[in-house]
Design a protein around this motif. Structure first.
Motif, short mmCIF file in Angstrom:
data_model
loop_
_atom_site.label_atom_id
_atom_site.label_comp_id
_atom_site.label_asym_id
_atom_site.label_seq_id
_atom_site.Cartn_x
_atom_site.Cartn_y
_atom_site.Cartn_z
N ASN A 172 21.01 27.28 -9.24
CA ASN A 172 21.46 28.64 -8.93
C ASN A 172 20.25 29.46 -8.50
OD1 ASN A 172 22.25 31.36 -9.02
ND2 ASN A 172 23.75 30.99 -10.64
N LYS A 173 20.22 29.87 -7.24
CA LYS A 173 19.06 30.56 -6.70
C LYS A 173 18.88 31.97 -7.25
CE LYS A 173 18.66 27.88 -2.45
NZ LYS A 173 18.60 27.92 -0.97
N ASP A 174 19.91 32.50 -7.90
CA ASP A 174 19.74 33.82 -8.54
C ASP A 174 18.67 33.76 -9.63
OD1 ASP A 174 21.67 34.96 -6.95
OD2 ASP A 174 23.27 34.82 -8.44
N TYR A 175 18.62 32.64 -10.34
CA TYR A 175 17.60 32.49 -11.38
C TYR A 175 16.21 32.46 -10.75
CZ TYR A 175 21.45 31.17 -14.51
OH TYR A 175 22.60 31.15 -15.25
N LEU A 176 16.08 31.75 -9.64
CA LEU A 176 14.77 31.66 -8.98
C LEU A 176 14.38 33.01 -8.40
CD1 LEU A 176 12.51 29.69 -8.33
CD2 LEU A 176 13.62 29.26 -6.13
N THR A 195 12.93 29.74 -14.47
CA THR A 195 12.60 28.58 -13.65
C THR A 195 13.35 27.35 -14.14
OG1 THR A 195 10.40 29.46 -13.14
CG2 THR A 195 10.72 27.10 -12.87
N SER A 196 13.40 27.17 -15.46
CA SER A 196 14.14 26.03 -16.02
C SER A 196 15.63 26.13 -15.73
CB SER A 196 13.90 25.96 -17.54
OG SER A 196 12.59 25.58 -17.83
N LEU A 197 16.18 27.33 -15.85
CA LEU A 197 17.60 27.50 -15.53
C LEU A 197 17.89 27.16 -14.07
CD1 LEU A 197 18.56 30.74 -17.51
CD2 LEU A 197 19.68 28.50 -17.68
N TYR A 198 16.97 27.54 -13.20
CA TYR A 198 17.13 27.18 -11.79
C TYR A 198 17.08 25.67 -11.59
CZ TYR A 198 15.78 26.24 -6.99
OH TYR A 198 15.70 25.71 -5.73
N GLU A 199 16.13 25.02 -12.25
CA GLU A 199 16.00 23.57 -12.10
C GLU A 199 17.26 22.85 -12.59
OE1 GLU A 199 11.25 22.70 -12.64
OE2 GLU A 199 12.41 23.18 -14.43
N ILE A 200 17.87 23.37 -13.64
CA ILE A 200 19.06 22.73 -14.21
C ILE A 200 20.30 22.98 -13.36
CG2 ILE A 200 20.65 22.75 -16.18
CD1 ILE A 200 18.16 23.43 -17.93
N THR A 201 20.46 24.23 -12.90
CA THR A 201 21.72 24.63 -12.27
C THR A 201 21.67 24.72 -10.75
OG1 THR A 201 21.20 27.00 -12.34
CG2 THR A 201 22.23 26.02 -14.32
N CYS A 237 16.89 25.43 -22.77
CA CYS A 237 16.81 24.66 -21.52
C CYS A 237 16.14 23.31 -21.75
CB CYS A 237 16.04 25.44 -20.46
SG CYS A 237 16.92 26.84 -19.74
N GLU A 238 15.03 23.31 -22.48
CA GLU A 238 14.31 22.06 -22.69
C GLU A 238 15.11 21.10 -23.55
OE1 GLU A 238 11.48 21.42 -20.90
OE2 GLU A 238 12.21 23.31 -20.06
N LEU A 239 15.83 21.62 -24.54
CA LEU A 239 16.68 20.75 -25.35
C LEU A 239 17.85 20.20 -24.52
CD1 LEU A 239 16.68 22.58 -28.79
CD2 LEU A 239 15.94 20.23 -28.35
N TYR A 240 18.37 21.00 -23.62
CA TYR A 240 19.43 20.49 -22.74
C TYR A 240 18.90 19.35 -21.89
CZ TYR A 240 22.74 20.11 -18.93
OH TYR A 240 23.63 19.61 -18.01
#
Length: 313
Positions: free
Chosen positions: A189-193, A181-187, A120-123
């Protein structure tokens, strides 16, 4: 090769110490100078940075990004460490995931959670889709691996028969929480949150000191009088605190309870510090052990610094 250590007794904890210093520093130039000094040392005696466990490599992958996400040299190193770990992805062993140790025999939670986080951070700093793809693929495998138990706690890893094994640790929950949390910030997508929220609530409920409810603690340090953590365990609750702060910043702390918990922990740890040195102890609810090994004292201070930064102190 065996890596020379900087401040602690473990290469991965040196990365935590550097990252904590960078994130807490009030002088960006000073932090950049320290990162540059460490990078220079790596280019001389540390000729091969890959002869360690996979999680160690990913801790450093993240720390180089923290040092300066615009520095091409650091991002190149971060990408190289990430790529080396990704080579151990093995679908024939439990259906996916990367391996942890040098013998390539164990698939565990921390390494794969770190792979999601590093991806996520590299993305974020490269905008290269392959890193987001890595993160999503690893999470999809992780979520079905059984390493998240029915209490939303993260166990240590998988047996060779792919059976979840090992106790939960604060840092396993923390890094997976931060990854989601990072996946949510990027996408968005509330499923991640939602998954991150479940893990955060479970961690705050499970990891408490018996002599000070509400103070974050691992099983190796359930109370000030019963604290037997090795040099690894000393650092774990600081990692959870840092991850909880990321969750708060992303808007996951709807009722403010996570932020309040971080403030309570930070005020307690700081209040119990050695006032002459500002050294914080392993157990945040108690005073500093004056006989602590200097390397372990650095690890404890790193965890304390992560906590203070997480609480905005």
């Amino acid at each position: 090769m065996e890596h020379p250590q900087l401040w602690t007794s473990a290469w991965w904890q040196d990365s935590l110490a550097l990252q904590a210093y960078v994130e807490a520093s009030v002088d960006p130039d000073d932090a950049k100078k320290l990162c540059a000094d460490v990078a220079e040392k790596e280019n001389k005696p540390w000729s091969n940075l890959f002869e360690t466990s996979s999680d160690d490599q990913l801790w450093w992958s993240l720390t180089w990004i923290s040092c300066d996400p615009t520095n091409t040299r650091y991002i190149t190193r971060s990408k190289a460490l990430h790529a080396h770990v990704l080579q151990t992805w093995n679908a024939s062993y439990c259906g996916g995931g990367v391996l942890w140790d040098s013998e390539l025999t164990y698939k565990n939670a921390i390494t794969n959670a770190l792979l999601i986080h590093s991806s996520c951070e590299l993305y974020k700093v490269t905008d290269e889709e392959k890193y987001l793809d890595n993160a999503i693929e690893t999470w999809e495998w992780f979520s079905s691996s059984g390493m998240i138990n029915s209490d939303n706690l993260v166990v240590d890893g998988l047996t060779e028969d792919c059976v979840p094994t090992g106790a939960p640790f604060t840092y396993n929950s923390g890094i997976l929480l931060q990854s989601l949390t990072s996946l949510y910030e990027i996408t968005s997508n509330k499923d991640y949150l939602s998954n991150a929220t479940n893990i955060a609530i479970a961690a705050l409920k499970r990891f408490q000191a018996t002599d000070a409810p509400g103070i974050l603690a691992d099983d190796c340090c359930v109370s000030f009088d019963n604290c037997t953590c090795n040099h690894d365990g000393i650092s774990f609750h600081g990692i959870l605190a840092r991850s909880l702060a990321a969750f708060v910043r992303a808007g996951g702390d709807v009722d403010g309870s996570v932020a309040s918990a971080l403030t309570y922990n930070a005020e307690t740890a700081w209040g119990n510090r050695d006032v002459d040195t500002n050294q914080m102890g392993i157990a945040w609810e108690g005073p500093v052990d004056k006989n602590i090994d200097p390397n372990d004292a650095c690890v404890a201070q790193t965890a304390g610094l992560q906590l203070l930064t997480a609480a905005g102190m």
